[in-house]
Design a protein around this motif. Structure first.
Motif, PDB file in Angstrom:
ATOM      1  N   GLU A   1      89.703  83.493 -39.405  1.00  0.00           N
ATOM      2  CA  GLU A   1      88.715  83.803 -40.186  1.00  0.00           C
ATOM      3  C   GLU A   1      89.177  85.392 -40.783  1.00  0.00           C
ATOM      4  N   CYS A   2      90.031  85.348 -41.494  1.00  0.00           N
ATOM      5  CA  CYS A   2      90.092  86.594 -41.827  1.00  0.00           C
ATOM      6  C   CYS A   2      90.224  87.258 -42.892  1.00  0.00           C
ATOM      7  N   GLY A   3      89.298  86.215 -43.953  1.00  0.00           N
ATOM      8  CA  GLY A   3      88.761  86.585 -45.420  1.00  0.00           C
ATOM      9  C   GLY A   3      88.321  87.841 -45.797  1.00  0.00           C
ATOM     10  N   ALA A   4      87.149  88.097 -44.668  1.00  0.00           N
ATOM     11  CA  ALA A   4      86.418  89.514 -45.394  1.00  0.00           C
ATOM     12  C   ALA A   4      87.625  90.552 -44.441  1.00  0.00           C
ATOM     13  N   TYR A   5      87.479  90.628 -43.199  1.00  0.00           N
ATOM     14  CA  TYR A   5      88.935  91.645 -42.782  1.00  0.00           C
ATOM     15  C   TYR A   5      89.883  91.822 -43.895  1.00  0.00           C
ATOM     16  N   LYS A   6      90.277  91.287 -44.982  1.00  0.00           N
ATOM     17  CA  LYS A   6      91.676  91.384 -45.457  1.00  0.00           C
ATOM     18  C   LYS A   6      91.054  91.876 -46.384  1.00  0.00           C
TER      19      LYS A   6
ATOM     20  N   GLU B   1      88.033  93.791 -46.442  1.00  0.00           N
ATOM     21  CA  GLU B   1      87.787  95.164 -46.246  1.00  0.00           C
ATOM     22  C   GLU B   1      89.502  96.061 -45.359  1.00  0.00           C
ATOM     23  N   LEU B   2      90.679  95.054 -45.552  1.00  0.00           N
ATOM     24  CA  LEU B   2      91.738  96.316 -45.613  1.00  0.00           C
ATOM     25  C   LEU B   2      92.464  96.643 -46.429  1.00  0.00           C
ATOM     26  N   GLN B   3      91.779  95.969 -47.791  1.00  0.00           N
ATOM     27  CA  GLN B   3      92.552  96.174 -49.404  1.00  0.00           C
ATOM     28  C   GLN B   3      91.445  96.720 -49.526  1.00  0.00           C
ATOM     29  N   LYS B   4      90.065  97.102 -49.454  1.00  0.00           N
ATOM     30  CA  LYS B   4      89.325  98.342 -49.550  1.00  0.00           C
ATOM     31  C   LYS B   4      89.823  99.968 -48.924  1.00  0.00           C
ATOM     32  N   GLU B   5      90.085  99.469 -47.828  1.00  0.00           N
ATOM     33  CA  GLU B   5      90.310 101.073 -47.182  1.00  0.00           C
ATOM     34  C   GLU B   5      92.190 101.464 -47.707  1.00  0.00           C
TER      35      GLU B   5
ATOM     36  N   TYR C   1      98.745  95.028 -22.471  1.00  0.00           N
ATOM     37  CA  TYR C   1      97.551  95.477 -21.529  1.00  0.00           C
ATOM     38  C   TYR C   1      98.005  97.504 -22.488  1.00  0.00           C
ATOM     39  N   ARG C   2      98.696  97.797 -22.310  1.00  0.00           N
ATOM     40  CA  ARG C   2      98.925  99.138 -22.810  1.00  0.00           C
ATOM     41  C   ARG C   2      98.775  99.623 -23.602  1.00  0.00           C
ATOM     42  N   GLU C   3      98.989  98.011 -25.352  1.00  0.00           N
ATOM     43  CA  GLU C   3      98.955  98.892 -26.516  1.00  0.00           C
ATOM     44  C   GLU C   3      97.223  98.455 -26.850  1.00  0.00           C
ATOM     45  N   HIS C   4      97.023  97.330 -26.058  1.00  0.00           N
ATOM     46  CA  HIS C   4      95.449  97.177 -26.891  1.00  0.00           C
ATOM     47  C   HIS C   4      94.709  97.920 -26.833  1.00  0.00           C
ATOM     48  N   LYS C   5      94.712  97.633 -27.975  1.00  0.00           N
ATOM     49  CA  LYS C   5      93.003  98.038 -28.351  1.00  0.00           C
ATOM     50  C   LYS C   5      91.317  97.546 -28.940  1.00  0.00           C
ATOM     51  N   GLN C   6      90.176  97.832 -28.719  1.00  0.00           N
ATOM     52  CA  GLN C   6      89.013  97.254 -29.010  1.00  0.00           C
ATOM     53  C   GLN C   6      89.120  96.680 -30.699  1.00  0.00           C
ATOM     54  N   TYR C   7      88.264  96.463 -31.398  1.00  0.00           N
ATOM     55  CA  TYR C   7      88.588  95.414 -32.467  1.00  0.00           C
ATOM     56  C   TYR C   7      87.435  96.761 -33.458  1.00  0.00           C
ATOM     57  N   ASP C   8      88.443  97.188 -34.421  1.00  0.00           N
ATOM     58  CA  ASP C   8      87.584  98.079 -34.854  1.00  0.00           C
ATOM     59  C   ASP C   8      85.839  97.441 -35.933  1.00  0.00           C
ATOM     60  N   THR C   9      86.401  96.261 -36.015  1.00  0.00           N
ATOM     61  CA  THR C   9      84.366  95.952 -37.230  1.00  0.00           C
ATOM     62  C   THR C   9      84.452  94.894 -37.085  1.00  0.00           C
ATOM     63  N   PRO C  10      82.924  93.764 -36.690  1.00  0.00           N
ATOM     64  CA  PRO C  10      82.798  92.366 -36.466  1.00  0.00           C
ATOM     65  C   PRO C  10      83.674  91.728 -37.460  1.00  0.00           C
ATOM     66  N   ALA C  11      84.358  92.000 -38.216  1.00  0.00           N
ATOM     67  CA  ALA C  11      85.298  90.848 -39.065  1.00  0.00           C
ATOM     68  C   ALA C  11      86.794  91.088 -39.236  1.00  0.00           C
ATOM     69  N   HIS C  12      87.085  92.558 -38.324  1.00  0.00           N
ATOM     70  CA  HIS C  12      88.484  92.221 -37.454  1.00  0.00           C
ATOM     71  C   HIS C  12      88.098  91.168 -36.534  1.00  0.00           C
ATOM     72  N   GLN C  13      87.445  91.083 -35.514  1.00  0.00           N
ATOM     73  CA  GLN C  13      86.554  90.283 -34.145  1.00  0.00           C
ATOM     74  C   GLN C  13      87.548  88.475 -35.124  1.00  0.00           C
ATOM     75  N   ASP C  14      86.426  88.493 -35.474  1.00  0.00           N
ATOM     76  CA  ASP C  14      86.523  87.386 -36.086  1.00  0.00           C
ATOM     77  C   ASP C  14      87.540  87.083 -36.741  1.00  0.00           C
ATOM     78  N   CYS C  15      88.344  87.992 -37.739  1.00  0.00           N
ATOM     79  CA  CYS C  15      90.586  88.077 -38.172  1.00  0.00           C
ATOM     80  C   CYS C  15      90.927  86.685 -36.907  1.00  0.00           C
ATOM     81  N   GLU C  16      90.814  87.702 -35.755  1.00  0.00           N
ATOM     82  CA  GLU C  16      91.919  87.928 -34.799  1.00  0.00           C
ATOM     83  C   GLU C  16      91.240  86.662 -33.656  1.00  0.00           C
ATOM     84  N   VAL C  17      90.068  86.559 -33.777  1.00  0.00           N
ATOM     85  CA  VAL C  17      89.701  85.528 -31.910  1.00  0.00           C
ATOM     86  C   VAL C  17      89.664  84.350 -32.911  1.00  0.00           C
ATOM     87  N   PHE C  18      88.555  84.390 -34.060  1.00  0.00           N
ATOM     88  CA  PHE C  18      88.281  83.044 -34.674  1.00  0.00           C
ATOM     89  C   PHE C  18      89.433  82.432 -36.114  1.00  0.00           C
TER      90      PHE C  18
END
Length: 285
Positions: A255-260, A262-266, A236-253
């Motif tokens: 489905e990390c292809g789009a998020y990975k 994004e991370l690669q481009k960053e 709870y102390r370390e938790h933060k909100q999802y940065d992008t919809p792709a991040h949410q897809d990865c964490e919740v569902f």
């Protein structure tokens, strides 16, 4: 549905809260909601009385024109109303008078959509959507409360009558349901994200004082299927909100292809900027 009218500065859509309705397992009436039902019942009765008056005038006109479409055999004269029609008309007049004198529901004198009997939770499912009636503009931030309010069976039947059997003063049905239609058919997602806000995301000050550490109760964790081994105080102390919809897809569902991607481009962008800074520093040296 509760629409909140506010100036968002063009940054976000207008918030709209939708509260689901369920039957109470003990058939307990919802006094806070009954205030609204009584008010709508008054309008329903008033419009029905106007409709009956219109039909009465049409029957009298037919009688005067010697075209007795509505005349029953038991009428004593051509201008008399059939007994059942007269009784119906009188009953609406009595109900209108009764509505005006109707007492409030105990302590509930005015309709309050924020009453705990109606708004049973502060948590919701959310998504960006549109109005459910023309012009169906897409500027609404929908909030579907995760806990329905409950009503009695009698209130359910009253609600169905008010919605589906209302007629205007011209005796025309006003419900699209009556014509076998709906005001707003189901719409495709069109790439929208549906998120859920629970005590993981935010809590009231009262809730925080109750828990002490600002975390969900174990009962809430069970209800929302939270794993107590994962959602610890440290989480709870370390938790933060999802940065992008792709991040949410990865964490919740998962489905990390789009998020990975994004991370690669960053990472590539950071490497490019670092190389540029090193080259600039070397040239200055």
């Amino acid at each position: 549905q509760i629409y909140l009218i506010k100036d968002t500065g063009g940054k976000r859509g207008a918030p709209a809260i939708s509260i689901l309705v369920d039957l109470d397992e003990n058939n307990k009436p919802n006094k806070a909601f009954q205030v609204a039902l009584d008010r709508f019942q008054k309008e329903w009765d008033r419009d029905m009385a106007k409709c009956e008056e219109k039909m009465r005038n049409e029957r009298r006109l037919d009688a005067i024109l010697a075209e007795p479409k509505y005349i029953a055999e038991e009428q004593s004269t051509i201008l008399d109303e059939p007994e059942e029609e007269e009784n119906k008309f009188r009953s609406y007049l009595r109900r209108l008078q009764h509505d005006g004198d109707r007492s409030s529901q105990g302590d509930y004198k005015y309709f309050n959509p924020w009453d705990p009997e109606i708004m049973k939770s502060i948590w919701f499912y959310g998504y960006e959507g549109s109005l459910t009636e023309p012009p169906c503009s897409e500027f609404v931030e929908w909030r579907i409360m995760d806990t329905p309010m409950t009503i009695s069976i009698a209130q359910l039947f009253q609600l169905k009558k008010l919605l589906f059997h209302h007629v205007d003063k011209e005796c025309k049905r006003t419900s699209t349901h009556f014509h076998g239609s709906v005001a707003r058919p189901l719409q495709p997602y069109n790439g929208r994200m549906v998120h859920r806000c629970t005590c993981v995301n935010f809590m009231t000050d009262k809730f925080k004082k109750k828990t002490g550490d600002g975390e969900c109760d174990r009962e809430d964790q069970d209800e929302y299927d939270f794993d107590s081994d994962i959602y610890t105080k440290e989480w709870y102390r370390e938790h933060k909100q999802y940065d992008t919809p792709a991040h949410q897809d990865c964490e919740v569902f998962n489905e990390c292809g789009a998020y990975k991607l994004e991370l690669q481009k960053e990472a590539e962008e950071r490497a490019r900027k670092e190389a540029f800074e090193r080259q600039k520093a070397a040239e200055e040296a």
